[in-house]
Design a protein around this motif. Structure first.
Motif, PDB file in Angstrom:
ATOM      1  N   ALA B 141       0.842  -1.196   0.000  1.00  0.00           N
ATOM      2  CA  ALA B 141       0.000   0.000   0.000  1.00  0.00           C
ATOM      3  C   ALA B 141       0.877   1.247   0.000  1.00  0.00           C
ATOM      4  CB  ALA B 141      -0.918  -0.006   1.212  1.00  0.00           C
ATOM      5  N   SER B 142       1.972   1.167   0.728  1.00  0.00           N
ATOM      6  CA  SER B 142       2.841   2.345   0.784  1.00  0.00           C
ATOM      7  C   SER B 142       3.500   2.605  -0.564  1.00  0.00           C
ATOM      8  CB  SER B 142       3.900   2.177   1.870  1.00  0.00           C
ATOM      9  OG  SER B 142       4.927   1.320   1.443  1.00  0.00           O
ATOM     10  N   TYR B 143       3.750   1.558  -1.343  1.00  0.00           N
ATOM     11  CA  TYR B 143       4.305   1.798  -2.679  1.00  0.00           C
ATOM     12  C   TYR B 143       3.333   2.646  -3.480  1.00  0.00           C
ATOM     13  CZ  TYR B 143       7.139  -2.353  -1.572  1.00  0.00           C
ATOM     14  OH  TYR B 143       7.949  -3.262  -0.975  1.00  0.00           O
ATOM     15  N   GLY B 144       2.084   2.223  -3.425  1.00  0.00           N
ATOM     16  CA  GLY B 144       1.076   2.965  -4.174  1.00  0.00           C
ATOM     17  C   GLY B 144       0.962   4.394  -3.687  1.00  0.00           C
ATOM     18  N   LEU B 145       0.972   4.556  -2.380  1.00  0.00           N
ATOM     19  CA  LEU B 145       0.814   5.907  -1.841  1.00  0.00           C
ATOM     20  C   LEU B 145       2.032   6.763  -2.108  1.00  0.00           C
ATOM     21  CD1 LEU B 145      -0.869   5.070   1.569  1.00  0.00           C
ATOM     22  CD2 LEU B 145      -1.910   6.213  -0.380  1.00  0.00           C
ATOM     23  N   MET B 146       3.204   6.128  -2.021  1.00  0.00           N
ATOM     24  CA  MET B 146       4.436   6.904  -2.144  1.00  0.00           C
ATOM     25  C   MET B 146       4.528   7.596  -3.492  1.00  0.00           C
ATOM     26  SD  MET B 146       8.130   6.455  -2.971  1.00  0.00           S
ATOM     27  CE  MET B 146       8.886   8.035  -3.126  1.00  0.00           C
TER      28      MET B 146
ATOM     29  N   LEU D 750      -2.569  -8.648  -3.205  1.00  0.00           N
ATOM     30  CA  LEU D 750      -2.737  -8.738  -4.653  1.00  0.00           C
ATOM     31  C   LEU D 750      -3.668  -7.636  -5.152  1.00  0.00           C
ATOM     32  CD1 LEU D 750      -1.479 -10.759  -6.541  1.00  0.00           C
ATOM     33  CD2 LEU D 750      -3.680 -11.887  -6.658  1.00  0.00           C
ATOM     34  N   GLY D 751      -4.741  -7.418  -4.397  1.00  0.00           N
ATOM     35  CA  GLY D 751      -5.665  -6.347  -4.769  1.00  0.00           C
ATOM     36  C   GLY D 751      -4.991  -4.995  -4.740  1.00  0.00           C
ATOM     37  N   ILE D 752      -4.218  -4.760  -3.684  1.00  0.00           N
ATOM     38  CA  ILE D 752      -3.528  -3.475  -3.596  1.00  0.00           C
ATOM     39  C   ILE D 752      -2.554  -3.340  -4.754  1.00  0.00           C
ATOM     40  CG2 ILE D 752      -2.060  -1.991  -2.201  1.00  0.00           C
ATOM     41  CD1 ILE D 752      -2.946  -3.537   0.252  1.00  0.00           C
ATOM     42  N   ALA D 753      -1.846  -4.439  -5.037  1.00  0.00           N
ATOM     43  CA  ALA D 753      -0.883  -4.380  -6.140  1.00  0.00           C
ATOM     44  C   ALA D 753      -1.588  -3.926  -7.406  1.00  0.00           C
ATOM     45  CB  ALA D 753      -0.241  -5.748  -6.346  1.00  0.00           C
ATOM     46  N   ALA D 754      -2.740  -4.516  -7.666  1.00  0.00           N
ATOM     47  CA  ALA D 754      -3.456  -4.146  -8.887  1.00  0.00           C
ATOM     48  C   ALA D 754      -3.897  -2.688  -8.843  1.00  0.00           C
ATOM     49  CB  ALA D 754      -4.651  -5.071  -9.069  1.00  0.00           C
ATOM     50  N   LEU D 755      -4.419  -2.274  -7.690  1.00  0.00           N
ATOM     51  CA  LEU D 755      -4.855  -0.877  -7.583  1.00  0.00           C
ATOM     52  C   LEU D 755      -3.673   0.073  -7.746  1.00  0.00           C
ATOM     53  CD1 LEU D 755      -7.383  -0.891  -4.606  1.00  0.00           C
ATOM     54  CD2 LEU D 755      -7.831  -1.113  -7.042  1.00  0.00           C
ATOM     55  N   ALA D 756      -2.554  -0.306  -7.128  1.00  0.00           N
ATOM     56  CA  ALA D 756      -1.374   0.553  -7.222  1.00  0.00           C
ATOM     57  C   ALA D 756      -0.891   0.619  -8.666  1.00  0.00           C
ATOM     58  CB  ALA D 756      -0.271   0.028  -6.309  1.00  0.00           C
ATOM     59  N   ILE D 757      -0.898  -0.506  -9.327  1.00  0.00           N
ATOM     60  CA  ILE D 757      -0.461  -0.517 -10.729  1.00  0.00           C
ATOM     61  C   ILE D 757      -1.422   0.322 -11.561  1.00  0.00           C
ATOM     62  CG2 ILE D 757      -0.211  -1.992 -12.757  1.00  0.00           C
ATOM     63  CD1 ILE D 757       0.765  -4.179 -10.819  1.00  0.00           C
ATOM     64  N   TYR D 758      -2.693   0.156 -11.271  1.00  0.00           N
ATOM     65  CA  TYR D 758      -3.678   0.962 -11.987  1.00  0.00           C
ATOM     66  C   TYR D 758      -3.395   2.444 -11.784  1.00  0.00           C
ATOM     67  CZ  TYR D 758      -8.175   2.990 -13.225  1.00  0.00           C
ATOM     68  OH  TYR D 758      -9.146   3.751 -13.793  1.00  0.00           O
ATOM     69  N   ALA D 759      -3.194   2.825 -10.510  1.00  0.00           N
ATOM     70  CA  ALA D 759      -2.941   4.241 -10.225  1.00  0.00           C
ATOM     71  C   ALA D 759      -1.668   4.708 -10.919  1.00  0.00           C
ATOM     72  CB  ALA D 759      -2.838   4.451  -8.713  1.00  0.00           C
ATOM     73  N   LEU D 760      -0.642   3.847 -10.870  1.00  0.00           N
ATOM     74  CA  LEU D 760       0.647   4.195 -11.478  1.00  0.00           C
ATOM     75  C   LEU D 760       0.510   4.411 -12.985  1.00  0.00           C
ATOM     76  CD1 LEU D 760       3.182   1.755  -9.853  1.00  0.00           C
ATOM     77  CD2 LEU D 760       3.559   4.176 -10.211  1.00  0.00           C
ATOM     78  N   LEU D 761      -0.154   3.480 -13.630  1.00  0.00           N
ATOM     79  CA  LEU D 761      -0.173   3.529 -15.083  1.00  0.00           C
ATOM     80  C   LEU D 761      -1.237   4.499 -15.584  1.00  0.00           C
ATOM     81  CD1 LEU D 761       0.484  -0.209 -15.782  1.00  0.00           C
ATOM     82  CD2 LEU D 761       2.084   1.680 -15.698  1.00  0.00           C
ATOM     83  N   GLY D 910      -9.425 -10.507 -10.922  1.00  0.00           N
ATOM     84  CA  GLY D 910      -9.531  -9.055 -11.030  1.00  0.00           C
ATOM     85  C   GLY D 910      -8.171  -8.388 -10.976  1.00  0.00           C
ATOM     86  N   GLY D 911      -7.351  -8.838 -10.029  1.00  0.00           N
ATOM     87  CA  GLY D 911      -6.047  -8.201  -9.846  1.00  0.00           C
ATOM     88  C   GLY D 911      -5.157  -8.393 -11.056  1.00  0.00           C
ATOM     89  N   VAL D 912      -5.021  -9.641 -11.488  1.00  0.00           N
ATOM     90  CA  VAL D 912      -4.130  -9.919 -12.618  1.00  0.00           C
ATOM     91  C   VAL D 912      -4.614  -9.186 -13.859  1.00  0.00           C
ATOM     92  CG1 VAL D 912      -3.327 -11.723 -14.166  1.00  0.00           C
ATOM     93  CG2 VAL D 912      -3.338 -12.108 -11.714  1.00  0.00           C
ATOM     94  N   MET D 913      -5.906  -9.244 -14.083  1.00  0.00           N
ATOM     95  CA  MET D 913      -6.415  -8.631 -15.312  1.00  0.00           C
ATOM     96  C   MET D 913      -6.332  -7.108 -15.254  1.00  0.00           C
ATOM     97  SD  MET D 913      -6.812 -11.156 -17.091  1.00  0.00           S
ATOM     98  CE  MET D 913      -7.373 -10.335 -18.561  1.00  0.00           C
ATOM     99  N   LEU D 914      -6.568  -6.549 -14.072  1.00  0.00           N
ATOM    100  CA  LEU D 914      -6.468  -5.083 -13.970  1.00  0.00           C
ATOM    101  C   LEU D 914      -5.044  -4.638 -14.269  1.00  0.00           C
ATOM    102  CD1 LEU D 914      -8.001  -2.500 -13.229  1.00  0.00           C
ATOM    103  CD2 LEU D 914      -7.197  -2.782 -10.902  1.00  0.00           C
ATOM    104  N   ALA D 915      -4.081  -5.365 -13.677  1.00  0.00           N
ATOM    105  CA  ALA D 915      -2.687  -5.001 -13.892  1.00  0.00           C
ATOM    106  C   ALA D 915      -2.316  -5.139 -15.363  1.00  0.00           C
ATOM    107  CB  ALA D 915      -1.784  -5.875 -13.035  1.00  0.00           C
ATOM    108  N   LEU D 916      -2.655  -6.282 -15.946  1.00  0.00           N
ATOM    109  CA  LEU D 916      -2.254  -6.505 -17.330  1.00  0.00           C
ATOM    110  C   LEU D 916      -3.000  -5.583 -18.286  1.00  0.00           C
ATOM    111  CD1 LEU D 916      -1.868 -10.295 -17.231  1.00  0.00           C
ATOM    112  CD2 LEU D 916      -0.196  -8.699 -18.112  1.00  0.00           C
ATOM    113  N   ALA D 917      -4.274  -5.393 -18.010  1.00  0.00           N
ATOM    114  CA  ALA D 917      -5.051  -4.527 -18.888  1.00  0.00           C
ATOM    115  C   ALA D 917      -4.463  -3.132 -18.900  1.00  0.00           C
ATOM    116  CB  ALA D 917      -6.495  -4.496 -18.423  1.00  0.00           C
TER     117      ALA D 917
END
Ligand code: NA
Ligand code: NA
Lengths: 172, 502, 89, 950, 117, 136
Positions: B141-146, D750-761, D910-917
């Motif tokens: 979560a912190s990666y995303g927030l950072m 995994l969910g956070i990873a996908a959300l973070a990737i979504y936010a990042l990209l 959801g997570g894998v597809m969100l990230a890859l999409a």
């Protein structure tokens, strides 16, 4: 593709690929490895639902007509695969690589349906010393690489008569 | 079953997907959810603290499995305290963030809630591997927030942050593996029972696991030589995120406290007290690196970040003494340094918002909107951070110095803490003078396009944090009273073990 | 009898894997290496099947099944990468 | 209670000026003054008790664990200082009202002033040394604000920082000293400490405590070698200088010397440290003062000198020295505050404080001049003024003091100091007020309004009155104060103008004559002075500070140089060193577990692994190739899992492998395809060594653990899996049941990873990254064929099959290898296959699923499964399983693990597809090509009409 | 067999660490992937090695491998997958933002705040 | 288990093993990628197919049930092998543009799809050759 969009019938909508449904139910029962009514119900549900879900990826029904011919085609291919492998094994093991007559040949296609072309290309790849390597940009001829084909014309003729002709009957 | 114990984990875990699911496109509703959740967590913290106040350790057996086979959550005074601290910080930070920061990227509130969930989980769990899981939750979560809000430098610092923590996580698993491979269990209370029984031929493996684990926690706690990630990450993180991160280093410190008192404490047989010999010198070096870094910093954010490293050095110095007295002092300092660092990070945010193109770089530039008010806040927060009177930092340092008097290393501890305080005073003096005083000598005024994003609510957030520092100072007596009980309870490992296992 | 056959089978697969490794290290082109890896995956499937026969268990077959599916996908992904750069376009 | 109020009032009142300033400057000043006046009044209410010799005490506990109590006490010493602080403070407040200009933020000024005042009163009334420390450091802080008040002036800022560094630093030393003291005695309460002189002086820690406390005192009182900060603090507005540097802050050090006298004084260490420092400072600073051209500079060094004088007196540690010291504190406060205010008036009126540009002000501003002359004369020690009296007493004490057996050193030095003192005092008079009237003033100076000069006039009247009637006016106060200082009854003494023809009188006369001589030949003397060396303290301090900062920057910023390579080298190196050290430090035996035989297949797998690792290392700069090698390593690891009885792991690893590979390939589209050769040989060797040691360490640990037996808690899981968890696949039962909480956390990761990737990209579409994407040109040639037909057709067949397999694997997971996670991955990969075949845009149009929502639903479903148990008061995630008999279908096992696993499944998909999409969306954004409307580039079965020939 | 496993773990670790110490994000991510393999296998091996004793309860089974490390590794694999994915996305975003995939921050970047827009 | 069944199973394993070897020998021995492509596509796939049938028979023999997994694996393998080969060939052609003149003509107005874009509008596809222009 607008011209292809026609009103789907009830069966087209709810049972888009009956063969696939059948395959899936069978597959499910075999995966379970034991027969229960519950398992069958589940299999039927999945067999119906999955093709519906995936129908958007496979919008048209595959135009298979002659199921019997399809079966005999499969047997023919299976036999050819085994034979092909023996031939290729001999080529690999006992022929000096330099003596191989490798070449590219073009197979003009009469088939039009993507499914049929794919089956043909796959068959060619799995059988004697040939690999389908590319399609022409309009999808109407096939580029085949032959491992050892002294006569290009003959190789093309064999592919067209032995496989394409049969496929044309299956996928009219 | 006392279901209250799970709620600090469950509430954000449910609120976050609801934000993702239902109100992803409605920022106002997302804010309402987020703030409501933060308030609930604060209430929960208070309730749990009340429940823990009687000195009884309570456990919550997830899945209702017998111990030590299932995962257990443990509520004692320390975990309750950390939950309250997290909740206070979470609420303040979310107030600051909803002033506009949350608009800079997607999924801020969901990530924020899950970050809190991870932190709360790390404080509550009584299982070593589950601790790893919660570490990962709070980290990811912190990666995303950072990197929320973007920008090249922030992204590249983010990559560093991620990589360093991935290495840390890898070693965490190795350490867990070693400890499991020797003891055959993961439950901390059970570990406390089994570690003393580990035979001589397995000691090397056990102790290697224990020390690797120490350094893993050190990564989170910014302990030298694994502190490098912190300045880049904190200085480049968005202000509210950096403020929230102030608690993350404390997760490392908390884990050290928990593991090396309960499992590798006095009762650990041959492995007893294994951490102290390494922790103390490392903590002192950390202190020096941090405070020298304060002096060396070229931006305010960097300065605060190094200040965080320095304060972690101070805190871990106290922890490394492993006496109830020092631990109580350390915990007081922990509360203080978390709040002080968070305040400063928010103030850095206020400054950055108002110095377009310059950010928080320590370069002379014209003055900016609300400079006086911000300077006042900075002054207070800075004296708290460097440990000048009258705020809690000074009391915390006094407590630590006082608690260290029986240590063999008392001369080192005293002189380094005091000398580095001077460095920090000089450093923050320079920083504040450059940013707020020198700017008064420069003609003109920096203007942002429109009003700065951090408006009234941001100032309220800073004000709340300052008020919390004042609270900590004024009620130092009762607070340390609680902390003394907390420290005493921590050293009563038998009670913990029987609460969990019996 | 099956035991001897299995021994030969393992020998064959191992030899094949070593030959694949040689191709993987040798190259020379990238596609040679991709082809070597693809072959390795198929050989690994053979290995798993033989192992299943040897241990008289079907527990390992899902792994072979997934390997068959995913080996294909990763090879296609490499090829698509070479062809288009963008794997999902 | 009201004793504490004296301290608290200024702090509370500090809020007033800031609030009142809107009501005008007068209101502001009056409010501030009232606060001080009130505090002063409260103080005076205790005067009778103090003069009766009583000690007024009040206190509360603050931090009992530390012994930090809010205890105050008032005795003579505290009374004298508090009176000075509040009394002179009141005058300063009045004076400042006239001094500060319209432009100056007066509210801030008075706020700072009251803060400072409160801190000072706190110091002198504290009955707890920790409390005292707090007020002590508070004076450093508030004086920092006051000195830097004119923040636009660089001198002000630098002076403030210097003062803070020196006095704050000294304060830190004092903290250590006080803590030692408190630990010796066992209490931090002053009244307790003061009763334990023997204990303290007998302690081996006495000397360190003394030195540390003295450092605090000397820095605060600007004693050599810490004297340099004080003159630079003169950049502050004059009221500040007058207040801080005559009566208050600098006297805090003196106060503490006096306060600690009963327990610290009387030893040789005390004598040599304190007297020597004081004496040296007195002479040195007086000498420097003589040559200062800035009025306030002159006064500043004079202050340093006078503080040295008092320090020297306290160092002597005789009762009469204490009396003299106390008396001089009082006198100095009066004349020096008057002089500072006076200097401010001159500056204000004449526009300059430079003595060389001043002169002849006597006729222009007679009142000011008169006041200045009287005060300066007192400073010089001219008879009939208070300064004379205390200086005489000082000289008298000096006469009797011996330093290292030499009786002449102290008297001589004292006389010399007095001589310089006379000289600079008369210089102040002669070069400013006397002499010819100058006509180069910016505007003609004249006496200021009464409010401006009345405060100094009041002080000057005290100078004269105390000078004339010392015993009546100051006697009781001095007596009660000195008693408090020494902590013992005083010998009889009488403050009088005339003591007879004592040696002190002759020394005084000599000083007077010598001083006048120096002023007479000032030009000559100055020339000689200027020929000598002039160490520039500020320059040295600044250079030192700059060097310190540079050194810090060199040390820290070159360590923290932003290089991840370095950070990781330190980090991995740290782990390696710690690991090896830990291992070597503890006992270790050889494992006795029976080893498994190495099979040829395993050896082959091992060789394969070595081979691909070698490829990955040697050819890693060819990125695609490195990826291929790494994924083969992953493949071997999965087969390893399988071989060692972990089919679930193998399935997971294989699936994760593919997704990761595709993910990296998607990113590699944008990244450079080659890694440049950057590392030099030494770097490679370094990294190689670190890597080899890390590998050796981990490998050795692994070997050591797996070659020995152990007992674990796992037997429980094996026993309980079927009866308790309702599943035969123990790994899955652990995942969804015994340790379902881990899995709950895992899907959240995994969910956070996908959300973070979504936010990042999602963010990469805008800003700089977005601009680069918009201008993106593929860096390698692209084939013309985007969506080959064979792939599309193959996936049409494979997708339903793979979905079926995925669901099967999920559903059977509880009993056989599989589960929601693997099933989810299989389904995701099946979908990815479709995306790969027909492209992101087309495929996304066919699958109208909101992957964000899918993650949310997945987590909520898994969470809800756990929460349901709580409704029956079972803990979160308590599972239940039962057999239900359904008509037609028969026995069906219903387990709560299933919905939990479905939650996992949904989150994974959801997570894998969100990230890859999202990754593939970037590609389609940069491809500059319109969406494909069909699943493949060419459909030969399409009507010929649509195929236009070229 | 134990030696083969231990040395494989060691080799994977060494290769992973070496790549981890490279200067570009891409090899670093690959290094992390290798390191993850090593660590996962290490953790798995902590349950000791056993051949053909999968922890699936059945009447014919001769014994069972330790299921707990397997469950832990499964969780660890999933988590590291998520982490790797984020690392990849972040490396990509960083590259797109700054046109460099070097892992080191330049001195000036150390104090540079990201854009707010 | 019946002897004949064991014999068949053993034969299948041995023959399969032989083909597996042949496939990989070909991969090593044949001179260029296109030739090498033939070996695994056919021989290795068939070899694995042999092992799969052997396995199916084996478990049928000892458990009396037909194990479907092998069928599924075989189906996947035979379905994917030609596609894999097709892609490898295309990638090879793409990476070796110098081979383009050596290829026989398509006999159509369009070139091979690896090199030449599909006709405009063939499938609503608006790709043009310029955009895929080759740098080398
Ligand atoms: Na394949
Ligand atoms: Na892969």
């Amino acid at each position: 593709m607008a011209d292809k969009r026609h009103k789907r019938t009830f069966w087209e909508r709810w049972l888009p690929h009956p063969l696939m449904t059948l395959t899936l139910v069978l597959l499910w029962m075999l995966l379970l490895n034991s027969f229960t009514v519950g398992g069958l119900v589940m299999g039927l549900i999945l067999g119906v639902v999955i093709p519906i879900i995936t129908s958007s990826f496979w919008p048209e029904r595959p135009p298979i007509r002659a199921y019997g011919k399809a079966l005999s085609f499969m047997l023919l291919v299976a036999w050819d695969v085994v034979v092909a492998n023996v031939i290729v094994a001999r080529l690999i093991l006992f022929h000096p690589p330099e003596s191989l007559k490798t070449r590219w040949v073009t197979v003009p296609l009469d088939l039009k349906s993507p499914e049929a072309i794919t089956v043909l290309a796959g068959t060619i790849s799995m059988t004697p010393g040939t690999v389908s390597s590319d399609l022409s940009a309009d999808g109407r001829s096939l580029l085949v690489h032959c491992l050892d084909a002294p006569d290009a014309e003959e190789a093309v003729m064999q592919m067209k008569t032995r496989y394409e002709a049969r496929l044309k009957e299956i996928f009219p | 079953m006392n279901h209250w114990i799970i709620l600090p984990i469950l509430v954000p875990a449910v609120v976050a997907p609801m934000i993702v699911l239902a109100v992803r496109h409605d920022i106002v509703l997302a804010r309402v959810f987020s703030v409501a959740s933060a308030v609930i967590m604060l209430l929960l913290g208070g309730i749990l603290m009340g429940m823990a106040a009687d000195g009884q350790t309570q456990m919550y057996a997830l899945g209702n499995w017998p111990m030590p086979f299932g995962i257990v959550l443990v509520l004692d005074q320390l975990s309750a305290l950390m939950l309250v601290l997290t909740a206070v910080l979470g609420l303040v930070v979310v107030l600051y963030a909803i002033d506009g920061w949350d608009r800079h990227g997607r999924h801020f509130h969901a990530l924020f809630q899950l970050q809190l969930m991870g932190i709360n989980g790390a404080f509550l769990t009584g299982d070593l591997f589950n601790l790893f899981v919660f570490f990962e939750i709070l980290l990811i979560a912190s990666y995303g927030l950072m990197v929320h809000g973007g920008g090249p430098a922030r992204m590249r610092a983010g990559v560093q942050y991620v990589v360093v923590n991935l290495v840390g996580s890898s070693v965490f698993l190795v350490a867990i593996g070693l400890i499991y491979g020797v003891t055959g269990t993961l439950n901390m209370a059970d570990l406390a029972l089994r570690v003393p029984e580990v035979g001589a031929s397995e000691q090397a493996l056990l102790q290697t696991g224990a020390l690797l684990l120490l350094l893993v926690f050190g990564v989170k706690a910014a302990l030298v030589p694994v502190q490098f990630w912190l300045p880049g990450t904190y200085a480049l993180a968005p202000a509210p995120v950096a403020a929230l991160f102030a608690i993350m280093t404390k997760v490392g410190a908390y884990s050290i406290i928990r593991m090396y008192i309960l499992v590798f404490g006095d009762g650990a047989g041959e492995a007893a007290g294994i951490a102290a010999d390494w922790l103390l010198p490392a903590a002192l070096v950390t202190l020096v690196v941090g405070m020298v870094g304060v002096l060396a910093s070229r931006s305010l954010g960097q300065m605060v970040s190094f200040g965080v490293i320095g304060s972690m050095g101070t805190l871990l110095t106290a922890v490394s003494l492993f006496t109830p007295e020092a631990l109580s002092a350390g915990l007081y300092y922990l509360l203080h340094s978390t709040l002080a660092a968070a305040t400063l990070f928010l103030i850095v945010g206020l400054v950055v918002d108002r110095r377009p193109g310059l950010g928080d770089d320590l370069v002379v530039a014209p003055t900016f909107a609300q400079a006086g008010l911000i300077a006042g806040g900075f002054f207070l927060a800075a004296i708290a951070m460097v440990g000048m009177p009258p705020l809690a930092g000074f009391l915390g340092k006094l407590l630590i110095l006082d608690a260290a008097r029986d240590s063999d290393a008392v001369i080192w501890i005293w002189s380094l803490i005091l000398v580095t305080s001077l460095l920090a005073i000089i450093g923050f003096g320079r920083g504040g003078s450059t940013l707020f005083w020198k700017s008064a000598a420069v003609k003109g005024r920096l203007e942002t396009d429109g009003a700065p994003e951090s408006g009234a609510l941001s100032f309220v957030a800073v004000g709340l944090l300052l008020a919390s520092l004042v609270f900590l100072t004024v009620f130092a007596g009762p607070v340390t009273g609680y902390l003394d009980a907390t420290a005493a309870q921590l050293f009563e490992t038998r009670a913990y073990i029987s609460a969990v296992l019996d | 009898m099956i035991g001897y056959a299995l021994t030969f089978g393992f020998f064959a697969v191992c030899l094949a894997l070593m030959l694949n490794l040689w191709r993987l290290v040798q190259g020379p082109t990238l596609m040679d290496r991709v082809l070597a890896v693809d072959t390795m995956m198929i050989n690994a499937i053979a290995l798993i099947i033989l192992y299943g026969i040897q241990q008289q268990t079907t527990l390992y077959f899902e792994a072979a099944l997934l390997l068959a599916m995913f080996g294909f996908i990763s090879t296609v992904a490499y090829c698509r990468f070479v062809l288009r750069g963008d794997v999902i376009e | 209670m009201n004793l504490a109020l004296i301290v608290i009032l200024p702090f509370l009142g500090a809020l007033l000026p800031a609030l009142m300033i809107r009501a005008g400057r007068n209101a502001c000043a009056i409010a501030t003054g009232s606060v001080t006046l009130l505090a002063f009044g409260l103080l005076m209410s205790h005067a009778p008790a103090v003069f009766r010799g009583e000690i007024v005490q009040v206190g509360w506990q603050w931090l009992p664990q530390l012994g930090l109590n809010v205890n105050f006490f008032l005795d003579g010493l505290g009374f004298l200082f508090a009176s000075l602080i509040l009394g002179i403070g009141l005058l300063i407040i009045i004076y400042a009202r006239f001094y500060l200009s319209e432009k100056d933020p007066m509210g801030n000024f008075y706020t700072y002033l009251l803060l400072f005042q409160g801190a000072m009163v706190g110091i002198v009334l504290s009955d707890n040394i920790l409390l005292l420390l707090i007020f002590w450091e508070l004076t450093s802080l508030s004086s920092f604000l006051l000195i830097g008040y004119w923040k636009h002036l660089p001198e002000g800022r630098q002076g403030a920082r210097m003062a803070l560094a020196v006095t704050g630093g000294g304060g830190l030393a004092m903290i250590a000293g006080m803590l030692i003291l408190g630990n010796i005695v066992g209490s931090y309460d002053l009244t307790v400490i003061l009763q334990n002189a023997e204990l303290i002086q007998a302690s081996p820690l006495y000397l360190p405590a003394l030195i540390l406390i003295l450092i605090g005192c000397f820095t605060k009182s600007a004693q050599f070698p810490f004297h340099f900060w004080l003159p630079h603090a003169m950049a502050a507005p004059t009221p500040v200088s007058a207040y801080l540097h005559s009566a208050t802050m600098v006297k805090a050090g003196i106060f503490l010397l006096a306060r600690m006298w009963p327990v610290l004084a009387g030893t040789d260490a005390w004598f040599y440290l304190v007297t020597t420092t004081g004496l040296f400072t007195m002479v040195l600073a007086a000498g420097i003062a003589l040559f200062k051209d800035d009025l306030k500079g002159l006064l500043a060094y004079s202050t340093v000198s006078h503080l040295g004088l008092v320090t020297m007196l306290f160092g002597l540690a005789t009762p009469m020295a204490a009396v003299a010291g106390v008396f001089h504190i009082l006198n100095h406060a009066t004349f020096k505050a008057a002089l500072f205010m006076n200097a401010g008036i001159v500056d204000h009126e004449a526009g300059t404080r430079d003595i060389k540009r001043l002169g002849g002000l006597m006729t222009l501003m007679p009142i000011t001049a008169t006041l200045a002359m009287v005060a300066a004369a007192s400073m010089a020690g001219v008879p009939l003024l208070n300064g004379f009296l205390s200086k005489e007493m000082m000289l008298e004490e000096a006469v009797h003091a011996t330093w290292a057996g030499q009786g002449w050193i102290i008297p001589l030095a004292a006389t010399l100091g007095a001589l310089f003192s006379v000289a600079y005092s008369f210089r102040y008079i002669a070069h400013v007020f006397l002499g010819p009237k100058r006509d180069d003033y910016p505007h003609t100076p004249h006496d200021p309004p009464a409010g401006f000069w009345l405060p100094p006039a009041f002080l000057v009247s005290l100078v004269i009155l105390i000078g004339l009637f010392p015993e009546a006016l100051a006697g009781p106060l001095v007596r009660v104060t000195a008693t408090a200082v020494t902590g013992a009854p005083l010998p009889d003494f009488y403050l009088s103008i005339w003591h007879g023809l004592t040696p002190a009188l002759f020394m005084s006369m000599a000083a007077l004559a010598g001083g006048l001589f120096l002023i007479w030949r000032y030009t000559l003397v100055r020339a000689r002075w200027q020929a000598g060396p002039h160490p520039d303290a500020k320059g040295m301090f600044d250079t030192g500070m700059a060097a310190l900062v540079r050194a810090a920057q060199w040390a820290i910023l070159s360590l923290h140089n932003g290089s991840l390579q370095r950070y990781l080298a330190f980090m991995v190196g740290g782990f390696v060193v710690l690991g090896f050290a830990a291992f070597m430090n503890a006992s270790h035996g050889v494992g006795s577990r029976e080893l498994l035989p190495a099979t040829p297949v395993a050896v082959i797998a091992w060789i394969l692994l070595l081979g691909v690792c070698a490829v990955a290392l040697l050819l890693h700069r060819q990125r695609l190739l490195a990826l291929v090698a790494v994924s083969v390593a992953g493949l071997i690891v999965s087969v390893g899992f399988l071989y060692f009885s972990a089919p679930d792991l193998a399935l997971t690893q294989i699936s994760v492998e593919v997704v990761t590979t595709i993910l990296i390939l998607l990113a590699l589209y944008f990244l450079p395809k080659q890694t440049p050769a950057e590392s030099d040989g030494a770097r490679k060797v370094r990294d190689g060594i670190i890597a080899a040691l890390a590998g050796l360490g981990v490998g050795a640990l692994c070997w050591a653990v797996i070659t020995r037996d152990f007992a674990s808690i796992s037997t429980f899981f094996l026993d309980e899996s079927v009866p308790g968890g309702g599943g035969t696949n123990v790994v899955n039962v652990i995942l969804v049941d015994f340790r379902g909480f881990d899995t709950f956390g895992e899907i959240i990761v995994l969910g956070i990873a996908a959300l973070a990737i979504y936010a990042l990209l999602e963010g990469a579409v805008r800003g700089r990254a977005g601009a680069r994407l918009a201008a993106w040109m593929p860096d390698q040639p692209q084939s013309a064929d985007r969506h080959p037909m064979m792939m599309v057709v193959a996936t049409r067949l494979m997708l339903p099959l793979a979905l079926m397999v995925g669901l099967y694997i999920m559903l059977r997971g509880h009993n056989m290898p599989g589960g929601g996670f693997i099933g989810g991955l299989v389904v995701s990969i099946a979908l990815i296959m479709q995306y790969m075949a027909s492209g992101f845009q087309w495929a996304a149009r066919q699958v109208r699923v909101d992957y964000d929502a899918m993650i949310g639903v997945g987590v909520l479903v898994a969470g809800a499964t756990g929460i349901v148990a709580m409704l029956w008061d079972y803990p979160f995630l308590t599972s239940a399983h039962t057999h239900v008999h359904l008509p037609l279908i028969g026995e069906v096992e219903v387990a709560s693990a299933l919905p939990f696993d479905i939650g996992v499944f949904l989150t994974v998909v959801g997570g894998v597809m969100l990230a890859l999409a999202n990754l593939s969306r970037l590609g389609s954004l940069s491809s500059h090509r319109p969406d494909n409307e069909g699943p493949m580039d060419v459909d030969p079965s399409a009507p010929v009409s649509s195929v236009r020939s070229r | 067999m134990e030696f083969i496993v231990a040395s494989s773990v060691g080799v994977l670790t060494a290769a992973g660490v070496y790549l981890l110490l490279r200067a570009r994000t891409y090899p670093v991510i690959l290094g992390l992937t290798l390191l993850t393999y090593a660590v996962n296998f290490f953790l798995f091996a902590m349950g000791r090695l056993s051949v053909n004793l999968p922890p699936v309860i059945s009447d014919e089974a001769l014994g069972y491998a330790d299921p707990l490390p397997q469950a832990l590794v499964l969780t660890a694999i999933v988590i590291s997958f998520g982490m790797t994915a984020v690392a990849v996305a972040m490396a990509l975003r960083a590259y797109l933002e700054s046109d460099s995939d070097h892992v080191d921050l330049s001195r000036s970047e150390g104090s540079e705040k990201a854009d707010h827009s | 288990m019946a002897f004949w069944l064991e014999l068949v199973i053993s034969l299948l394993i041995v023959v399969g093993g032989c083909f597996v070897i042949v496939g990989s020998v070909g991969l090593v021995k044949l001179p260029d990628l296109m030739s090498r492509l033939h070996a695994p596509t056919k021989a290795t796939t068939l070899g694995v197919g042999g092992a799969l049938v052997a396995s199916m028979l084996y478990f049928w023999g000892i458990e009396g049930k037909v194990s479907i997994h092998e069928v599924l694996i075989t189906a996947f393998l035979f379905l994917t092998a030609p596609v894999t080969a097709h892609f490898v060939a295309k990638a090879y052609l793409h990476q070796h543009p110098e081979k383009k003149p050596e290829l026989p003509p398509t006999g159509r107005p369009y070139g091979w799809s690896t090199y030449d874009a599909p006709p405009d509008g063939a499938a609503g596809q608006a790709a043009n050759g310029e955009e895929a222009e080759r740098k080398d």
